[in-house]
Scaffold this active site. Structure first.
Site, short mmCIF file in Angstrom:
data_model
loop_
_atom_site.label_atom_id
_atom_site.label_comp_id
_atom_site.label_asym_id
_atom_site.label_seq_id
_atom_site.Cartn_x
_atom_site.Cartn_y
_atom_site.Cartn_z
CB SER A 103 -3.91 11.45 -3.37
OG SER A 103 -4.94 11.55 -2.26
CG HIS A 255 -7.66 9.00 -5.61
ND1 HIS A 255 -8.02 10.48 -5.48
CD2 HIS A 255 -6.82 8.34 -4.70
CE1 HIS A 255 -7.21 10.34 -4.89
NE2 HIS A 255 -6.48 9.42 -4.28
#
Length: 279
Positions: A103, A255
């Site tokens: 991320s 994610h």
């Protein structure tokens, strides 16, 4: 196989960096792990055991997260965070490493590849942030107010740790008390909100297309099929614009793929770093 784990704090560029070093006495190569926004090195807890079977691992808490410093005088730009990690690796006397960024950590990894290409053999970007701009001018101006950090705290408390964790995984069945406590831990120290206030001001936005196209380091991009935080189309665009990049998509994943799909992530990483370059 003998693994020793040591934890230490180093003051680099005016900020305390907390890191965990997992040393495999038989390993010759080292991975450096950079976590995402509102997280810490805890997010790699399931991936690290796979990596340490054949490699050394350095997991870093990026300031102001985890157990690293949260000073309001430190500059929390991606450029400076990347420069700080480079200085740490130089201080530890590693000449070249493999780099994993999840991320936000992916953006910092990309900045490192631009700043010192010789340091990174190959980059692994796990659902990397991409194409986000800086905070609005009005929000940056608000960050100068003395009590802005209280607003940051209230905003994050409103969403809550459980809701945030549910948003980053596809399979909510993996969420348990240990997981929730681990992701809550960094926010038990109120000083983090002062650091986050400064980060709002300093964060310069993700690398532009022109800068991405200047990266020469080979990169593997691994994405969750159902990533709601950084959607798959961002990964596809990054894979097109980073010159020497390859994209792998994991089915039934969100994610937080180091948690959800640790073994698959490792298998793809291991295969990639052992691939011979195509002439």
């Amino acid at each position: 196989m003998s693994i020793t784990v040591s934890t230490l704090t180093k003051n680099i560029k005016g900020i305390d960096l907390y890191l965990e070093i997992h040393q495999n006495k038989d390993a010759k190569e080292t991975f450096v792990l950079l976590h995402g926004f509102l997280s810490s090195s805890f997010s790699f807890r399931r991936l690290i055991p796979y990596l340490t079977e054949k490699f050394n691992v350095i997991a870093i808490d990026l300031p102001p997260f985890g157990q690293s410093g949260k000073h309001s005088h430190y500059q929390y730009s991606y450029y400076n965070l990347a420069a700080t990690v480079i200085s740490l690796i130089d201080h530890l006397e590693y000449r070249s490493v493999y780099l994993i960024g999840h991320s936000m950590g992916g953006q910092i990894a990309l900045n490192m590849m631009l700043q010192k290409p010789s340091l990174v053999k190959k980059g692994i970007l796990l659902c990397s942030s991409g194409y986000l701009g800086a905070a609005t001018q009005s929000l940056r101006l608000l960050s100068y107010f003395p009590f802005f950090h209280y607003f940051v705290k209230r905003y994050l408390e409103k969403s809550g740790v459980k809701k945030n964790v549910e948003n980053v995984v596809h399979n909510k069945m993996i969420i348990d008390d240990d997981m929730l406590k681990g992701y809550e831990q960094p926010f038990l120290n109120n000083e983090i909100f002062r650091g986050l206030s400064r980060m709002v001001r300093d964060r310069e936005g993700d690398l532009t297309s022109d800068r991405l196209k200047a990266i020469t380091t080979p990169c593997l991009l691994i994405w969750g099929e159902f990533d709601r935080v950084v959607p798959l189309h961002i990964g596809k665009r990054l894979a097109k614009e980073i010159p020497n990049a390859k994209l792998v998509v994991l089915k039934e994943a969100g994610h937080l793929i180091p948690e959800e799909k640790a073994e698959e992530v490792y298998q793809n990483i291991y295969q990639y770093i052992n691939e011979k370059p195509v002439n």
